[in-house]
Design a protein around this motif. Structure first.
Motif, short mmCIF file in Angstrom:
data_model
loop_
_atom_site.label_atom_id
_atom_site.label_comp_id
_atom_site.label_asym_id
_atom_site.label_seq_id
_atom_site.Cartn_x
_atom_site.Cartn_y
_atom_site.Cartn_z
N UNK A 44 9.86 -6.41 -0.50
CA UNK A 44 8.60 -5.84 -0.37
C UNK A 44 8.51 -4.55 0.42
N UNK A 45 9.12 -4.60 1.45
CA UNK A 45 9.21 -3.44 2.51
C UNK A 45 9.98 -2.42 1.81
N UNK A 46 10.93 -2.72 1.22
CA UNK A 46 12.07 -1.49 0.65
C UNK A 46 11.27 -0.91 -0.65
N UNK A 47 10.65 -1.81 -1.37
CA UNK A 47 9.98 -1.26 -2.67
C UNK A 47 8.90 -0.32 -2.12
N UNK A 48 8.18 -1.05 -1.23
CA UNK A 48 7.09 0.24 -0.63
C UNK A 48 7.59 1.40 -0.13
N UNK A 49 8.50 1.42 0.72
CA UNK A 49 9.31 2.72 1.26
C UNK A 49 9.75 3.47 0.33
N UNK A 50 10.59 2.85 -0.77
CA UNK A 50 11.08 3.58 -1.98
C UNK A 50 9.88 4.29 -2.73
N UNK A 51 8.94 3.64 -2.92
CA UNK A 51 7.89 4.23 -4.00
C UNK A 51 7.25 5.34 -3.23
N UNK A 52 6.99 5.09 -1.93
CA UNK A 52 6.45 6.40 -0.78
C UNK A 52 7.41 7.38 -1.18
N UNK A 53 8.62 7.25 -0.90
CA UNK A 53 9.64 8.41 -1.00
C UNK A 53 9.63 9.12 -2.35
N UNK A 54 9.59 8.24 -3.37
CA UNK A 54 9.45 8.84 -4.63
C UNK A 54 8.12 9.76 -5.01
N UNK A 55 6.96 9.05 -4.48
CA UNK A 55 5.75 9.84 -4.58
C UNK A 55 5.66 11.23 -3.73
N UNK A 56 6.37 11.14 -2.63
CA UNK A 56 6.39 12.15 -1.90
C UNK A 56 7.46 13.47 -2.69
N UNK A 70 0.94 -1.25 0.11
CA UNK A 70 0.04 -0.02 -0.09
C UNK A 70 0.82 1.33 -0.09
N UNK A 71 0.84 1.95 -1.12
CA UNK A 71 1.87 3.23 -1.22
C UNK A 71 0.86 4.25 -1.01
N UNK A 72 1.00 5.14 0.08
CA UNK A 72 0.41 6.37 0.31
C UNK A 72 1.32 7.25 1.15
N UNK A 73 1.08 8.47 1.12
CA UNK A 73 1.88 9.61 1.75
C UNK A 73 1.62 9.46 3.34
N UNK A 74 3.03 9.48 4.03
CA UNK A 74 2.87 9.23 5.58
C UNK A 74 2.37 10.38 5.92
N UNK A 75 2.53 11.50 5.51
CA UNK A 75 2.00 12.99 5.92
C UNK A 75 1.79 13.90 4.76
N UNK A 76 0.85 14.63 4.77
CA UNK A 76 0.95 15.69 3.48
C UNK A 76 1.91 16.47 3.37
N UNK A 77 2.50 16.65 2.12
CA UNK A 77 3.48 17.56 1.49
C UNK A 77 3.12 18.99 1.58
N UNK A 78 3.83 19.82 2.46
CA UNK A 78 3.67 21.25 2.71
C UNK A 78 3.78 21.77 1.11
N UNK A 79 2.87 22.62 0.83
CA UNK A 79 3.08 23.23 -0.48
C UNK A 79 3.45 25.04 -0.36
N UNK A 80 3.70 25.42 -1.65
CA UNK A 80 4.39 26.74 -1.22
C UNK A 80 3.21 27.61 -1.03
N UNK A 81 3.40 28.73 -0.37
CA UNK A 81 2.50 29.85 -0.26
C UNK A 81 1.88 30.59 -1.30
N UNK A 82 0.74 30.87 -1.46
CA UNK A 82 0.25 31.52 -2.65
C UNK A 82 -0.52 32.68 -1.71
#
Lengths: 230, 169
Positions: A171-183, A38-50
């Motif tokens: 499996x664990x490393x692939x999951x972490x790695x994909x999460x990092x790339x998604x982030x 299951x690949x999902x962001x651990x926490x939302x990524x902070x966006x730039x301020x507009x």
């Protein structure tokens, strides 16, 4: 060779090819709860301020990767599968991050800018063989629904993680790695200069717009009063 | 006697800890690595540039040269721009090597070789902080991505050295 022997040879060859096809089909990994990640962001990524921030709405996510099996991340060692389609994962990651930054519109109608995403790559890419190399690459068409103007914003995220020998660790490393790339890709999009330029070029804050219209009205009134005095 | 030895050992451990902490202090707020361009005649697969970029960012993160390693094209606050750096570079030369030469002659002959030039500039005023020249040689049997890994490592080490020298001088 008699016709009966010929027929036997043909039947034998056909049978052999069927067995081979069945064996390759059996080698194809199938998704099970054990090999699904299951690949999902651990926490939302902070966006730039507009200042002030426009409200975004993700209208659609299209998979342009050309991958016939988008949920299959790794074919070797019994396979590693994603629990949801990459387009769903990307939409969720961006929605969560926009929501946390208060930049997500309540619905499509109230959005200042509509975003249409095209996903080009989501998953592992060929690496050195010693480690895992994940890549998430997408492009977004940011459109102002009122004016119809649009601008393209590209984003990419990469991650290099350590490889493993045991299937559980892979499996664990692939999951972490994909999460990092998604982030990384989400961050690249939300904090990118391209998005800033798109927002500045496509959208004007309502206060500025009203202020500008107010000044123009005042100018018109001044001109009218001048004419009256003349 | 035993107490003295233990006290000396403790003092040495503490000293080593402080020395390491001093070494790891990052003086850059952020560093941005860009995709390196290939000069004319350089025949490397398009995936190489992507992998090298990822590897360079990975090595920069490991080195702790900057507090944050940002992706290409990410915005930086104006206040942090003076303490941020951007790495740009060009792949100047690539020789794919010869397995026959490597096997028959040896002593470094027929090795796969890669030459890169990189510039580290300050984000606010694009002042050059350091210029790096890297030359990597690997066995011709090895994957070109292994070469990318070695090159990224070497660039970060050279950068670390150059920034340290620049800071001390």
């Amino acid at each position: 060779m008699t016709p009966a022997r010929k027929l036997c040879a043909v039947l034998f060859a056909a049978g052999l090819s069927l067995v081979l096809v069945a064996r390759t089909a059996a080698d194809e990994p199938k998704p099970t709860p054990e090999n699904t990640i299951s690949v999902r962001l651990a926490e939302p990524v902070p966006a730039q301020k507009f200042e002030p921030g426009p409200k975004f709405w993700i209208t659609d996510v299209t998979d342009r990767s050309g991958n016939p099996q988008p949920m299959l991340v790794l074919k070797d060692r019994g396979g590693v599968f994603l629990d949801r389609e990459p387009t769903v994962i990307l939409r969720e990651a961006l929605n969560d991050s926009l929501k946390s930054a208060n930049l997500l519109a309540a619905d499509a109608g109230s959005a200042d800018l509509a975003v249409r995403l095209y996903l080009f790559h989501f998953g592992l890419a060929p690496g050195s063989g010693l480690d895992l190399f994940s890549k998430v690459e997408f492009s977004a068409m940011v459109k102002n629904p009122k004016t119809g103007e649009s601008q393209e914003v590209k984003a990419a995220g990469t991650s290099i993680g350590k490889g493993a020998f045991r299937k559980k660790n892979i499996q664990k490393n692939v999951e972490e790695n994909l999460q990092e790339a998604l982030k990384d890709a989400t961050r690249n999009f939300l904090r990118g200069v391209q998005l800033k330029q798109a927002v500045n070029g496509l959208w004007k804050a309502p206060e500025k717009a009203t202020a500008a219209s107010g000044t123009s009205d005042r100018r018109k009134l001044d001109r009218a009063s001048l004419r009256m005095t003349n | 006697m035993q107490i003295r030895i233990s006290v000396i050992a403790l003092a040495l451990t503490l000293l080593a800890g402080t020395a390491r902490a001093k070494d790891e202090v990052s003086h850059l707020k952020s560093v941005e690595a860009k995709h390196f361009k290939a000069a004319e005649g350089v025949e490397l697969s398009p995936a190489f540039a992507d992998y090298f970029y990822a590897e360079l960012r990975n090595e920069l993160t490991k080195s702790k040269l900057a507090a944050d390693v940002i992706g290409e094209g990410e915005a930086v606050d104006d206040a942090d721009a003076a303490k941020s750096a951007v790495i740009t570079g060009t792949i100047v030369e690539y020789k794919k090597g010869s397995l026959v030469k490597a096997q028959l002659i040896g002593f470094g002959a027929g090795m796969r070789s890669l030459k890169m030039d990189a510039d580290v500039v300050r984000r606010s005023d694009t002042q050059n902080l350091c210029v790096l020249h890297v030359h990597v040689k690997v066995d011709p049997r090895w994957n070109e991505k292994v070469m990318a890994k070695a090159a990224a490592k070497q660039i970060v080490n050279e950068m670390k050295k150059a920034l340290k020298e620049g800071k001390s001088s």
